[in-house]
Design a protein around this motif. Structure first.
Motif, mmCIF file in Angstrom:
data_model
loop_
_atom_site.group_PDB
_atom_site.id
_atom_site.type_symbol
_atom_site.label_atom_id
_atom_site.label_comp_id
_atom_site.label_asym_id
_atom_site.label_seq_id
_atom_site.Cartn_x
_atom_site.Cartn_y
_atom_site.Cartn_z
ATOM 1 N N ALA A 19 -11.083 -8.659 -2.153
ATOM 2 C CA ALA A 19 -10.307 -7.691 -2.944
ATOM 3 C C ALA A 19 -9.329 -6.878 -2.127
ATOM 4 O O ALA A 19 -8.963 -5.777 -2.493
ATOM 5 C CB ALA A 19 -11.251 -6.747 -3.686
ATOM 6 N N GLY A 20 -8.895 -7.373 -1.002
ATOM 7 C CA GLY A 20 -7.838 -6.721 -0.251
ATOM 8 C C GLY A 20 -8.263 -5.466 0.492
ATOM 9 O O GLY A 20 -7.432 -4.708 0.941
ATOM 10 N N ARG A 21 -9.559 -5.195 0.658
ATOM 11 C CA ARG A 21 -9.976 -3.951 1.293
ATOM 12 C C ARG A 21 -10.149 -4.088 2.798
ATOM 13 O O ARG A 21 -9.525 -3.406 3.585
ATOM 14 C CB ARG A 21 -11.318 -3.487 0.729
ATOM 15 N N ALA A 22 -11.033 -5.013 3.192
ATOM 16 C CA ALA A 22 -11.581 -4.949 4.538
ATOM 17 C C ALA A 22 -10.543 -5.102 5.633
ATOM 18 O O ALA A 22 -10.636 -4.451 6.671
ATOM 19 C CB ALA A 22 -12.668 -6.015 4.694
ATOM 20 N N GLN A 23 -9.547 -5.961 5.446
ATOM 21 C CA GLN A 23 -8.615 -6.248 6.519
ATOM 22 C C GLN A 23 -7.348 -5.399 6.463
ATOM 23 O O GLN A 23 -6.471 -5.569 7.282
ATOM 24 C CB GLN A 23 -8.248 -7.740 6.474
ATOM 25 N N ALA A 24 -7.242 -4.509 5.465
ATOM 26 C CA ALA A 24 -6.019 -3.727 5.311
ATOM 27 C C ALA A 24 -5.969 -2.594 6.329
ATOM 28 O O ALA A 24 -6.990 -2.000 6.679
ATOM 29 C CB ALA A 24 -5.940 -3.173 3.901
ATOM 30 N N GLN A 25 -4.774 -2.298 6.794
ATOM 31 C CA GLN A 25 -4.585 -1.206 7.735
ATOM 32 C C GLN A 25 -4.188 0.060 6.997
ATOM 33 O O GLN A 25 -3.494 0.016 5.984
ATOM 34 C CB GLN A 25 -3.485 -1.562 8.731
ATOM 35 N N VAL A 26 -4.622 1.201 7.510
ATOM 36 C CA VAL A 26 -4.185 2.474 6.954
ATOM 37 C C VAL A 26 -2.823 2.842 7.539
ATOM 38 O O VAL A 26 -2.366 2.261 8.527
ATOM 39 C CB VAL A 26 -5.209 3.594 7.255
ATOM 40 N N ASN A 27 -2.174 3.807 6.870
ATOM 41 C CA ASN A 27 -0.922 4.398 7.355
ATOM 42 C C ASN A 27 0.218 3.386 7.467
ATOM 43 O O ASN A 27 1.010 3.423 8.412
ATOM 44 C CB ASN A 27 -1.144 5.092 8.700
ATOM 45 N N VAL A 28 0.310 2.481 6.498
ATOM 46 C CA VAL A 28 1.455 1.569 6.412
ATOM 47 C C VAL A 28 2.576 2.307 5.692
ATOM 48 O O VAL A 28 2.589 2.422 4.466
ATOM 49 C CB VAL A 28 1.082 0.270 5.681
ATOM 50 N N ALA A 29 3.521 2.829 6.435
ATOM 51 C CA ALA A 29 4.568 3.706 5.894
ATOM 52 C C ALA A 29 5.733 2.871 5.369
ATOM 53 O O ALA A 29 6.818 2.861 5.930
ATOM 54 C CB ALA A 29 5.030 4.681 6.973
ATOM 55 N N TRP A 30 5.499 2.193 4.264
ATOM 56 C CA TRP A 30 6.506 1.273 3.718
ATOM 57 C C TRP A 30 7.602 1.991 2.935
ATOM 58 O O TRP A 30 8.684 1.467 2.747
ATOM 59 C CB TRP A 30 5.820 0.225 2.852
ATOM 60 N N ASP A 31 7.326 3.178 2.452
ATOM 61 C CA ASP A 31 8.321 3.986 1.750
ATOM 62 C C ASP A 31 7.882 5.438 1.827
ATOM 63 O O ASP A 31 6.688 5.728 1.969
ATOM 64 C CB ASP A 31 8.464 3.538 0.293
ATOM 65 N N SER A 32 8.846 6.355 1.756
ATOM 66 C CA SER A 32 8.497 7.768 1.889
ATOM 67 C C SER A 32 9.290 8.591 0.889
ATOM 68 O O SER A 32 10.446 8.273 0.576
ATOM 69 C CB SER A 32 8.776 8.260 3.312
ATOM 70 N N PHE A 360 -5.760 -5.117 -8.386
ATOM 71 C CA PHE A 360 -4.958 -4.522 -7.328
ATOM 72 C C PHE A 360 -5.831 -4.254 -6.102
ATOM 73 O O PHE A 360 -7.043 -4.057 -6.204
ATOM 74 C CB PHE A 360 -4.310 -3.231 -7.812
ATOM 75 N N ALA A 361 -5.206 -4.264 -4.931
ATOM 76 C CA ALA A 361 -5.921 -4.054 -3.675
ATOM 77 C C ALA A 361 -5.773 -2.603 -3.223
ATOM 78 O O ALA A 361 -4.796 -1.929 -3.550
ATOM 79 C CB ALA A 361 -5.376 -4.997 -2.602
ATOM 80 N N PHE A 362 -6.767 -2.146 -2.462
ATOM 81 C CA PHE A 362 -6.795 -0.766 -1.995
ATOM 82 C C PHE A 362 -7.164 -0.723 -0.519
ATOM 83 O O PHE A 362 -8.065 -1.427 -0.080
ATOM 84 C CB PHE A 362 -7.811 0.062 -2.788
ATOM 85 N N VAL A 363 -6.473 0.130 0.222
ATOM 86 C CA VAL A 363 -6.876 0.409 1.600
ATOM 87 C C VAL A 363 -8.130 1.257 1.596
ATOM 88 O O VAL A 363 -9.030 1.090 2.412
ATOM 89 C CB VAL A 363 -5.736 1.123 2.356
ATOM 90 N N THR A 364 -8.214 2.160 0.641
ATOM 91 C CA THR A 364 -9.347 3.067 0.515
ATOM 92 C C THR A 364 -9.426 3.502 -0.930
ATOM 93 O O THR A 364 -8.428 3.521 -1.637
ATOM 94 C CB THR A 364 -9.181 4.281 1.448
ATOM 95 N N SER A 424 -2.447 3.879 2.077
ATOM 96 C CA SER A 424 -3.025 5.205 2.239
ATOM 97 C C SER A 424 -2.900 5.645 3.699
ATOM 98 O O SER A 424 -2.968 4.816 4.614
ATOM 99 C CB SER A 424 -4.501 5.193 1.831
ATOM 100 N N GLU A 425 -2.716 6.946 3.875
ATOM 101 C CA GLU A 425 -2.612 7.459 5.245
ATOM 102 C C GLU A 425 -3.946 7.383 5.981
ATOM 103 O O GLU A 425 -3.995 7.039 7.151
ATOM 104 C CB GLU A 425 -2.121 8.909 5.217
ATOM 105 N N PHE A 426 -5.030 7.703 5.264
ATOM 106 C CA PHE A 426 -6.350 7.715 5.884
ATOM 107 C C PHE A 426 -7.326 6.890 5.043
ATOM 108 O O PHE A 426 -7.154 6.749 3.831
ATOM 109 C CB PHE A 426 -6.891 9.153 6.000
ATOM 110 N N ALA A 427 -8.364 6.398 5.682
ATOM 111 C CA ALA A 427 -9.426 5.665 4.987
ATOM 112 C C ALA A 427 -10.505 6.643 4.563
ATOM 113 O O ALA A 427 -11.633 6.639 5.062
ATOM 114 C CB ALA A 427 -9.998 4.586 5.892
ATOM 115 N N ASN A 428 -10.144 7.512 3.589
ATOM 116 C CA ASN A 428 -11.068 8.584 3.215
ATOM 117 C C ASN A 428 -11.257 8.694 1.708
ATOM 118 O O ASN A 428 -11.495 9.768 1.175
ATOM 119 C CB ASN A 428 -10.585 9.923 3.791
ATOM 120 N N GLY A 429 -11.131 7.582 1.016
ATOM 121 C CA GLY A 429 -11.362 7.603 -0.422
ATOM 122 C C GLY A 429 -10.097 7.828 -1.226
ATOM 123 O O GLY A 429 -9.048 8.197 -0.698
ATOM 124 N N GLY A 430 -10.225 7.621 -2.532
ATOM 125 C CA GLY A 430 -9.061 7.675 -3.407
ATOM 126 C C GLY A 430 -8.506 9.048 -3.655
ATOM 127 O O GLY A 430 -7.370 9.190 -4.091
#
Length: 605
Positions: A19-32, A360-364, A424-430
């Motif tokens: 489901a796209g969780r485990a291998q995803a990196q946090v803080n992927v700044a693709w748009d701001s 949909f996939a989630f970093v956190t 997500s910036e941090f892996a700290n929940g939704g």
């Protein structure tokens, strides 16, 4: 640095990831995004709050090249408390309330257009009468017992401009929508519409209107069976007047909705004919239903039946292109987990074959249920649509969930393993700290989002956001900026005496952040210079040449040419416009006066 696997290996590897969780990196700044309070000339709570939900639709209504916003407002969920609407005109990058000035006209005595409280659930913008000016139509929900002008959809005709070029605004014209009658007994009734789709469904070149209906509500407001209208197809006569042709063009089964919550008019099978997609929820059948236009008789849907697809408890839908192939794709907001599906082909009847639903996939964190309004928007301007899903239930009020923004990770056209992920910036929940979805916007900013308005409001080449939430409405400026348009300001001639050549080239100076270069050549060495500004081209003879901007608005001094007789200065524009300023440079070397050519410079104001 990361390295991409070849596409075949990457697709295979994707199948192994949960489901796209485990291998995803946090803080992927693709748009701001950055909040810009000055771009919305209203207090946040003057647009939306915990007791006022909003829907935004954006377009350039007055043809000034700036996108405006129409705001439909009502009490949250299924309630009988109406609200007034808002017209936010874009005044050089600032969304400004112009409701009273441009949207209060009506042909109904005592009615005040947008300033008349109505229970509008949805809104659409289209050129309904073929005059090239965009009109507005509202979709009215619970208005039982109210007169037709309040209970029915309302068409606001765009009046265009007067002979002096001044925009005249919008006017509610009641006769453009007919009195609707029940299918059983043919009695007048107040509709309970919760969604509207607009497009040319009959193939005659004029946009028609499809409204999706609901019956009872989760708030306990029943509807008598003899007052049920079901869905309605209103056909345009080409001049923006509509007739109810529902029964002649669709079957009773196609029109039936127990709680129709959303609808779109879209060409699902790419045959050049617009089809209807609607969501039915709350009561069976819980489906996303496709109703295809007849290839033999355009505008007749009866022979095509229905094609049902979707999820367990759908609430909202959006269709478009996610993976750059020849088939349409869909995202569905659901009371459980939201999903998306790729179109992968067509069956023998020309209907879309849908791929397996994907979550949909989630970093956190994860999906917090009850997605409502959905949008495909290319936020980072890379050519791939991202997905936005709002969270406030259209039937029951509640501000505990939040907006989700999903990053389209596609790179290969036609990829059916494409991932849509909430960064997500941090892996700290939704709901933890840091940004969620895009840099700059936090979970707190996204909580209780009724709707998202998107548009290039500052004309810098990317999409900005209006977030309408239970805590107020805020403006967010996109930080992924495209290059500004380039131009040289118009040369009016009239140079002399002397041989000075004056120019301003660079960014279009009506855009925010624009920069250009003022240049002058051919001046006497080390001569004093003055910049004359005026608003009219009125050449008058002077010292053997012509002064063009006369009378002067001002004369700016303090400049001088260098030893080579030239001058180069950076100049900055401002958002807005067009404001045309006539400029000319005068030089003085001893007793000799020189005049450059004149420029017509387009600025903001």
């Amino acid at each position: 640095m990361t390295h991409q696997l070849p596409s075949i290996l990457a697709a295979a590897a994707a199948l192994l990831l949960p489901a796209g969780r485990a291998q995803a990196q946090v803080n992927v700044a693709w748009d701001s995004f950055t909040q810009a309070p000055g771009a919305l000339a209203l207090a946040p709570l003057a647009v939306s709050d915990a007791g006022t939900q909003v829907v935004f639709r954006t377009a350039d209504l007055d043809k000034d090249s700036w996108e405006d916003a129409v705001v439909a407002r009502k009490s949250p969920g299924s309630q009988l408390a109406p609200r007034t609407n808002l017209l936010l005109m874009n005044v050089h990058g600032v969304l400004t309330d112009r409701t009273a000035q441009y949207a209060s006209a009506s042909d109904v005595p005592g009615d005040q257009g947008f300033l008349t409280a109505t229970n509008d659930r949805e809104i659409a913008i289209a050129d309904l009468d073929g005059d090239t000016w965009l009109d507005v139509v509202t979709c009215v929900a619970l208005s039982d017992g109210q007169p037709k002008a309040i209970s029915h959809p309302r068409v606001y005709r765009n009046l265009g401009k007067d002979a002096g070029g001044h925009w005249l605004g919008l006017r509610f014209e009641d006769a453009r929508i007919p009195q609707l009658l029940t299918a059983v007994g043919g009695l007048p009734a107040a509709p309970r519409f919760s969604g509207v789709g607009v497009g040319d469904l009959t193939g005659d070149g004029s946009p028609d209107l499809y409204f999706v209906d609901h019956d009872g509500t989760a708030t306990g407001i029943p509807e008598a069976a003899n007052e049920d209208l079901d869905d309605r197809l209103l056909v345009n006569d080409g001049n923006g007047y509509f007739t109810d042709q529902s029964a002649a063009r669709l079957t009773a089964a196609q029109l039936a909705s127990t709680f129709g919550n959303d609808t779109q008019v879209v060409d699902m099978n790419m045959d050049g004919r617009l089809d209807i997609v609607k969501v039915n929820t709350e009561s069976p059948p819980l489906v996303v239903r496709g109703i295809y236009n007849s290839p033999a008789t355009v505008g007749n849907f009866q022979s095509m039946g229905s094609s049902d697809f979707g999820t367990g408890a759908p609430y909202g839908v959006v269709l478009g292109d996610l993976n750059h192939d020849q088939w349409i794709d869909i995202a569905i907001g659901d009371a459980g987990a939201d999903r998306y599906r790729f179109g992968i082909g067509y069956d023998l009847l020309g209907r879309v074959i849908w791929g397996t639903p994907k979550t949909f996939a989630f970093v956190t964190g994860g999906d917090d249920t009850l997605g409502h309004s959905l949008y495909f928007r290319d936020l980072d301007a890379n050519g791939w649509n991202d997905v936005l899903v709002t969270d406030v239930d259209g039937d029951l009020a509640g501000c505990s969930r939040r907006l989700h923004i999903y990053h389209n990770l596609g790179t290969t056209p036609g990829d059916f393993n494409l991932v849509l992920r909430e960064e997500s910036e941090f892996a700290n929940g939704g709901t933890g700290t840091g940004w969620k979805g895009v840099v700059g916007i936090t979970a707190a900013d996204e909580q209780g989002t009724y709707d998202v308005g998107t548009g290039d409001f500052d004309r810098d080449g990317d999409l900005d956001l209006l977030l309408g939430t239970c805590s107020g409405t805020t403006f967010w400026r996109n930080g992924i900026d495209a290059p500004l348009p380039q131009k040289c300001q118009a040369d009016l001639g009239f140079g002399g005496p002397g041989s000075m050549v004056f120019g301003i080239c660079g960014d279009d100076m009506t855009y925010a952040g624009s920069l250009a270069t003022l240049s002058l050549t051919g001046a006497p060495p080390n001569a004093a210079l003055g910049l004359a500004l005026g608003f009219a081209v009125n050449p008058i003879p002077f010292k053997g040449g012509f002064v063009v901007p006369f009378p002067f608005f001002t004369m700016i001094g303090g400049f001088s040419s260098n030893a080579a007789g030239s001058l180069v200065l950076p100049v900055q524009g401002s958002p807005g416009g067009p404001l045309h300023v006539i400029m000319q440079i005068l030089s003085k070397s001893g007793a000799v006066v020189g005049l450059s050519n004149a420029l017509d410079v387009e600025l903001g104001f």
